[in-house]
Write a protein that holds these residues in place. Sequence first.
Motif, PDB file in Angstrom:
ATOM      1  N   ARG A 236      -5.159   5.000  10.548  1.00 22.60           N
ATOM      2  CA  ARG A 236      -4.776   6.034  11.680  1.00 22.60           C
ATOM      3  C   ARG A 236      -3.726   7.280  11.004  1.00 22.60           C
ATOM      4  NH1 ARG A 236      -3.239   2.723  15.297  1.00 22.60           N
ATOM      5  NH2 ARG A 236      -1.103   2.712  14.556  1.00 22.60           N
ATOM      6  N   HIS A 237      -2.566   6.704  10.088  1.00 22.17           N
ATOM      7  CA  HIS A 237      -2.035   7.442   9.315  1.00 22.17           C
ATOM      8  C   HIS A 237      -2.911   8.391   8.316  1.00 22.17           C
ATOM      9  CE1 HIS A 237       1.612   9.153   6.960  1.00 22.17           C
ATOM     10  NE2 HIS A 237       0.796   8.659   5.819  1.00 22.17           N
ATOM     11  N   PHE A 238      -3.483   7.780   7.625  1.00 21.10           N
ATOM     12  CA  PHE A 238      -4.543   8.487   6.628  1.00 21.10           C
ATOM     13  C   PHE A 238      -5.278   9.374   7.288  1.00 21.10           C
ATOM     14  CE2 PHE A 238      -2.954   6.140   3.222  1.00 21.10           C
ATOM     15  CZ  PHE A 238      -3.495   6.593   2.121  1.00 21.10           C
ATOM     16  N   ASN A 239      -5.863   9.263   8.387  1.00 18.31           N
ATOM     17  CA  ASN A 239      -6.681   9.979   9.228  1.00 18.31           C
ATOM     18  C   ASN A 239      -5.923  11.484   9.639  1.00 18.31           C
ATOM     19  OD1 ASN A 239      -9.283   9.072   8.403  1.00 18.31           O
ATOM     20  ND2 ASN A 239      -8.713   7.594   9.613  1.00 18.31           N
ATOM     21  N   GLU A 240      -4.844  11.026  10.399  1.00 15.33           N
ATOM     22  CA  GLU A 240      -4.100  11.966  10.969  1.00 15.33           C
ATOM     23  C   GLU A 240      -3.364  12.938  10.031  1.00 15.33           C
ATOM     24  OE1 GLU A 240      -1.320   9.822  13.632  1.00 15.33           O
ATOM     25  OE2 GLU A 240      -3.171   9.271  15.120  1.00 15.33           O
TER      26      GLU A 240
ATOM     27  N   LEU B  81       0.816  -1.180   0.154  1.00 14.49           N
ATOM     28  CA  LEU B  81       0.106  -0.123   0.019  1.00 14.49           C
ATOM     29  C   LEU B  81       0.864   1.144   0.164  1.00 14.49           C
ATOM     30  CD1 LEU B  81      -2.556  -0.711   2.702  1.00 14.49           C
ATOM     31  CD2 LEU B  81      -2.891  -1.135   0.177  1.00 14.49           C
ATOM     32  N   LYS B  82       0.623   2.394  -0.736  1.00 14.55           N
ATOM     33  CA  LYS B  82       1.226   3.469  -0.800  1.00 14.55           C
ATOM     34  C   LYS B  82       0.292   4.827  -0.529  1.00 14.55           C
ATOM     35  CE  LYS B  82       4.426   1.886  -4.317  1.00 14.55           C
ATOM     36  NZ  LYS B  82       5.139   2.182  -5.732  1.00 14.55           N
ATOM     37  N   CYS B  83       0.676   5.521   0.326  1.00 12.86           N
ATOM     38  CA  CYS B  83      -0.016   6.760   0.571  1.00 12.86           C
ATOM     39  C   CYS B  83       0.578   7.798  -0.139  1.00 12.86           C
ATOM     40  CB  CYS B  83       0.044   6.833   2.224  1.00 12.86           C
ATOM     41  SG  CYS B  83       1.361   8.064   2.881  1.00 12.86           S
ATOM     42  N   PRO B  84      -0.157   8.958  -0.208  1.00 10.00           N
ATOM     43  CA  PRO B  84       0.518  10.216  -1.024  1.00 10.00           C
ATOM     44  C   PRO B  84       1.618  10.665  -0.562  1.00 10.00           C
ATOM     45  CG  PRO B  84      -1.576  10.688  -0.347  1.00 10.00           C
ATOM     46  CD  PRO B  84      -1.441   9.112   0.133  1.00 10.00           C
ATOM     47  N   CYS B  85       2.236  10.525   0.684  1.00 13.98           N
ATOM     48  CA  CYS B  85       3.478  11.212   1.351  1.00 13.98           C
ATOM     49  C   CYS B  85       4.549  10.282   1.298  1.00 13.98           C
ATOM     50  CB  CYS B  85       2.985  11.624   2.838  1.00 13.98           C
ATOM     51  SG  CYS B  85       2.732  10.378   3.952  1.00 13.98           S
TER      52      CYS B  85
ATOM     53  N   HIS C  90      -8.960  -2.249   4.035  1.00 17.93           N
ATOM     54  CA  HIS C  90      -8.409  -0.890   4.274  1.00 17.93           C
ATOM     55  C   HIS C  90      -8.923   0.379   4.042  1.00 17.93           C
ATOM     56  CE1 HIS C  90      -4.403  -2.742   5.302  1.00 17.93           C
ATOM     57  NE2 HIS C  90      -4.484  -3.646   4.466  1.00 17.93           N
ATOM     58  N   LYS C  91      -9.712   0.554   2.856  1.00 18.05           N
ATOM     59  CA  LYS C  91     -10.354   1.713   2.716  1.00 18.05           C
ATOM     60  C   LYS C  91     -11.520   1.743   3.735  1.00 18.05           C
ATOM     61  CE  LYS C  91      -9.522   1.348  -2.516  1.00 18.05           C
ATOM     62  NZ  LYS C  91     -10.152   1.397  -3.834  1.00 18.05           N
ATOM     63  N   SER C  92     -12.160   1.093   4.078  1.00 20.64           N
ATOM     64  CA  SER C  92     -13.450   0.950   4.874  1.00 20.64           C
ATOM     65  C   SER C  92     -12.805   1.381   6.263  1.00 20.64           C
ATOM     66  CB  SER C  92     -13.968  -0.354   5.195  1.00 20.64           C
ATOM     67  OG  SER C  92     -15.165  -0.363   6.141  1.00 20.64           O
ATOM     68  N   ASN C  93     -11.659   0.859   6.751  1.00 17.99           N
ATOM     69  CA  ASN C  93     -11.004   1.410   7.774  1.00 17.99           C
ATOM     70  C   ASN C  93     -10.485   2.888   7.946  1.00 17.99           C
ATOM     71  OD1 ASN C  93     -11.143  -1.212   9.250  1.00 17.99           O
ATOM     72  ND2 ASN C  93      -8.999  -1.670   8.375  1.00 17.99           N
ATOM     73  N   ILE C  94     -10.232   3.248   6.754  1.00 15.16           N
ATOM     74  CA  ILE C  94      -9.797   4.728   6.750  1.00 15.16           C
ATOM     75  C   ILE C  94     -11.243   5.480   6.788  1.00 15.16           C
ATOM     76  CG2 ILE C  94      -8.835   6.530   5.196  1.00 15.16           C
ATOM     77  CD1 ILE C  94      -7.077   4.337   3.963  1.00 15.16           C
ATOM     78  N   ARG C  95     -12.141   5.138   6.049  1.00 13.42           N
ATOM     79  CA  ARG C  95     -13.333   6.031   6.171  1.00 13.42           C
ATOM     80  C   ARG C  95     -14.076   5.856   7.337  1.00 13.42           C
ATOM     81  NH1 ARG C  95     -14.507   2.675   1.200  1.00 13.42           N
ATOM     82  NH2 ARG C  95     -14.235   3.801  -0.419  1.00 13.42           N
ATOM     83  N   ASN C  96     -13.808   4.746   8.385  1.00 15.07           N
ATOM     84  CA  ASN C  96     -14.528   4.515   9.513  1.00 15.07           C
ATOM     85  C   ASN C  96     -13.570   5.096  10.706  1.00 15.07           C
ATOM     86  OD1 ASN C  96     -16.797   3.590   8.674  1.00 15.07           O
ATOM     87  ND2 ASN C  96     -16.067   1.666   8.381  1.00 15.07           N
ATOM     88  N   HIS C  97     -12.218   5.686  10.343  1.00 18.99           N
ATOM     89  CA  HIS C  97     -11.382   6.212  11.195  1.00 18.99           C
ATOM     90  C   HIS C  97     -11.088   5.151  12.286  1.00 18.99           C
ATOM     91  CE1 HIS C  97     -11.495  10.374   9.664  1.00 18.99           C
ATOM     92  NE2 HIS C  97     -13.047  10.067   9.853  1.00 18.99           N
ATOM     93  N   ASP C  98     -10.621   3.901  11.838  1.00 14.35           N
ATOM     94  CA  ASP C  98     -10.377   2.586  12.803  1.00 14.35           C
ATOM     95  C   ASP C  98      -8.952   3.102  13.282  1.00 14.35           C
ATOM     96  OD1 ASP C  98      -9.785   0.235  14.158  1.00 14.35           O
ATOM     97  OD2 ASP C  98     -10.330  -0.972  12.375  1.00 14.35           O
ATOM     98  N   ILE C  99      -8.917   3.458  14.711  1.00 15.49           N
ATOM     99  CA  ILE C  99      -7.591   3.483  15.179  1.00 15.49           C
ATOM    100  C   ILE C  99      -6.569   2.321  15.659  1.00 15.49           C
ATOM    101  CG2 ILE C  99      -8.444   5.622  16.283  1.00 15.49           C
ATOM    102  CD1 ILE C  99      -8.599   4.047  18.980  1.00 15.49           C
TER     103      ILE C  99
ATOM    104  N   VAL D 188      -9.250   8.670   1.054  1.00 17.24           N
ATOM    105  CA  VAL D 188      -9.204   7.388   0.663  1.00 17.24           C
ATOM    106  C   VAL D 188      -8.548   7.106  -0.549  1.00 17.24           C
ATOM    107  CG1 VAL D 188     -11.738   7.133   0.592  1.00 17.24           C
ATOM    108  CG2 VAL D 188     -10.337   5.267   1.201  1.00 17.24           C
ATOM    109  N   CYS D 189      -9.468   8.067  -1.562  1.00 18.82           N
ATOM    110  CA  CYS D 189      -9.091   7.762  -2.957  1.00 18.82           C
ATOM    111  C   CYS D 189      -7.775   8.087  -3.224  1.00 18.82           C
ATOM    112  CB  CYS D 189     -10.181   8.526  -3.659  1.00 18.82           C
ATOM    113  SG  CYS D 189      -9.677  10.386  -3.623  1.00 18.82           S
ATOM    114  N   THR D 190      -6.849   8.292  -2.462  1.00 22.49           N
ATOM    115  CA  THR D 190      -5.392   8.477  -2.895  1.00 22.49           C
ATOM    116  C   THR D 190      -4.683   7.391  -2.430  1.00 22.49           C
ATOM    117  OG1 THR D 190      -4.745   9.532  -0.735  1.00 22.49           O
ATOM    118  CG2 THR D 190      -5.471  10.890  -2.574  1.00 22.49           C
ATOM    119  N   LEU D 191      -5.311   6.122  -1.811  1.00 25.22           N
ATOM    120  CA  LEU D 191      -4.591   5.026  -1.440  1.00 25.22           C
ATOM    121  C   LEU D 191      -4.200   4.247  -2.922  1.00 25.22           C
ATOM    122  CD1 LEU D 191      -3.775   2.873   0.862  1.00 25.22           C
ATOM    123  CD2 LEU D 191      -6.165   2.037   0.399  1.00 25.22           C
TER     124      LEU D 191
END
Length: 160
Positions: free
Chosen positions: A71-75, A33-37, A56-65, A80-83
């Motif tokens: 956690r990284h995507f939300n902080e 998995l790659k994040c934009p940063c 993984h996308k659902s976890n990002i949308r639901n802010h699953d800590i 989520v579309c950049t995953l």
Amino acid sequence: MIKGNSFLHPRTGKSFSVRGRITCRTTFVVYLLKCPCGFCYVGKTKRELRVRINEHKSNIRNHDIKSSVARHFNESGHDVCTLKFQGIEAVKALKRVGDRERYLLQWEAYWIFMLQTVHPNGLNEELVLNCFLWSLCVKMCIYSLGCAHELCGAYCWLMY
């Protein structure tokens, strides 16, 4: 899904070949998995790759800590579309299913190590190596060398 026959080390830029033919429907896959940063996460799944990525996308949308990726995507404020994701290793079917699952764990650990994705360099929280110890413990028991289960945490039926 990132398509292609190769992928780059997230920090050094070294090129690696994708091993096996991998689609969204492939099972027993190690993925990246790659994040934009620029941070990356290495994971594995026995299920279809698309199912695990959707989790993984659902976890990002639901802010699953509990999820380091979410956690990284939300902080970081990433959408989520950049995953981005890519399958990097397809573990072929073997004669014994348990062996295939162990090899999947071993390949995941190998790629976490090779791509240096353990925090703070990446999004993996840890590098688990006990998937390599079980076979060592079994060999030690078979050859009556005694087994170091305090290392692998396994219960060895060969000892009894």
